[in-house]
Design a protein around this motif. Sequence first.
Motif, PDB file in Angstrom:
ATOM      1  N   ALA A 177       6.324  -3.272   3.051  1.00  0.00           N
ATOM      2  CA  ALA A 177       5.901  -2.984   1.686  1.00  0.00           C
ATOM      3  C   ALA A 177       4.511  -3.554   1.442  1.00  0.00           C
ATOM      4  O   ALA A 177       3.973  -4.307   2.256  1.00  0.00           O
ATOM      5  N   GLY A 178       3.952  -3.215   0.293  1.00  0.00           N
ATOM      6  CA  GLY A 178       2.619  -3.677  -0.065  1.00  0.00           C
ATOM      7  C   GLY A 178       1.801  -2.549  -0.645  1.00  0.00           C
ATOM      8  O   GLY A 178       2.136  -1.368  -0.480  1.00  0.00           O
ATOM      9  N   TYR A 179       0.721  -2.899  -1.319  1.00  0.00           N
ATOM     10  CA  TYR A 179      -0.122  -1.899  -1.976  1.00  0.00           C
ATOM     11  C   TYR A 179      -0.786  -0.976  -0.947  1.00  0.00           C
ATOM     12  O   TYR A 179      -0.864  -1.309   0.240  1.00  0.00           O
ATOM     13  N   PRO A 180      -1.255   0.201  -1.390  1.00  0.00           N
ATOM     14  CA  PRO A 180      -1.948   1.110  -0.463  1.00  0.00           C
ATOM     15  C   PRO A 180      -3.158   0.441   0.187  1.00  0.00           C
ATOM     16  O   PRO A 180      -3.791  -0.446  -0.401  1.00  0.00           O
ATOM     17  N   ASN A 181      -3.452   0.882   1.390  1.00  0.00           N
ATOM     18  CA  ASN A 181      -4.660   0.470   2.129  1.00  0.00           C
ATOM     19  C   ASN A 181      -4.634  -0.974   2.618  1.00  0.00           C
ATOM     20  O   ASN A 181      -5.676  -1.516   2.983  1.00  0.00           O
ATOM     21  N   VAL A 182      -3.446  -1.591   2.637  1.00  0.00           N
ATOM     22  CA  VAL A 182      -3.373  -2.955   3.184  1.00  0.00           C
ATOM     23  C   VAL A 182      -3.045  -2.935   4.673  1.00  0.00           C
ATOM     24  O   VAL A 182      -3.021  -3.984   5.314  1.00  0.00           O
TER      25      VAL A 182
END
Length: 335
Positions: A177-182
């Motif tokens: 999981a995690g925000y886009p572009n990480v």
Amino acid sequence: MSQPFEDLQTTPTAEELVDKAFSRAARAGRAKDGLDAQQSMLQTASNIASDNLENVVTGWPDFDDLDPFYRELADAVIASNTTGDDAPDIGGIDAVRQHLSEVGWASRKTADIRREYAERLANSDIDTATKIRKQAFARIADVVEEVEDDLAAVGAARDDLKTLPDIRPDVPTIVVAGYPNVGKSTFVNAVTNARNETASYPFTTTEIRVGHFDDGHIRYQIVDTPGLLDRAPEERNDVESQAASALEHLADGVLVLVDASGECGYPLDTQLALRDDLEARFDVPVLTVCNKADRSRDVEADLYMSVTEDENVDGVLDAAVEAVDHEPELPYDGS
């Protein structure tokens, strides 16, 4: 356990079913004469209608027997009514159960009509028998047409559910999981054969990526979740929120990737707020992983890596496996 809806057969429309029943009956009638022809036509038409309606019902798995992941995901998918503007309002799994119950009633009713009119046909003259058979046909058609909307709703739900990805709830699973572009997709591709294993959810415009890797003699499943776990909960619609909830049943461990450099386009405190929400929601180990560590390590994290620089990628995967702490079930030897 494989995708439980992939073998669902196409659901006939009411019109298709009536046409099939009566065309088969006409062929059966041409093969015989007199009263036998009328009896054969009645039996064929009612059997075709009753059996096909019953097959619609029995082809579906029992929702209560499904793994909680697939049960909740199915509820989200069919409630979203994603088959188009002209599709019927399907509702959730409880609504589908009701539609299937109505189809089951129609199956039994057409069988009852066969028995009722078979008795009336016996010992009738040919003119009377023909009228009785036509009356039976009209009633069969009425019954099938009465569940026209139910068949349409079941068919629409079937079309959506067949496209669900083949995710195995019985395989130890790591959710990324995690925000886009990480760097989530880059990480998943780096540690699995996921390039050849992507499957689209029907209620998003993105893809959920499913990959596998082996550690020792255990196969693990790793899932990247764009569109679901890559933004704040308040930004998800109801269907996405329920799909995210379904993942809580699936995950044995969660890796939350953050980008301390901020190059992903999201402030670090926003990324960490998402991490905190996931820690609160998932009752499994949640590890914070600082990706792009070659650019910035300015965050307190459980692990640091750089996928592009091949720095500590294996270490992150090993830590995830250790956190999951999966114990394979050994066959009972009776001793």
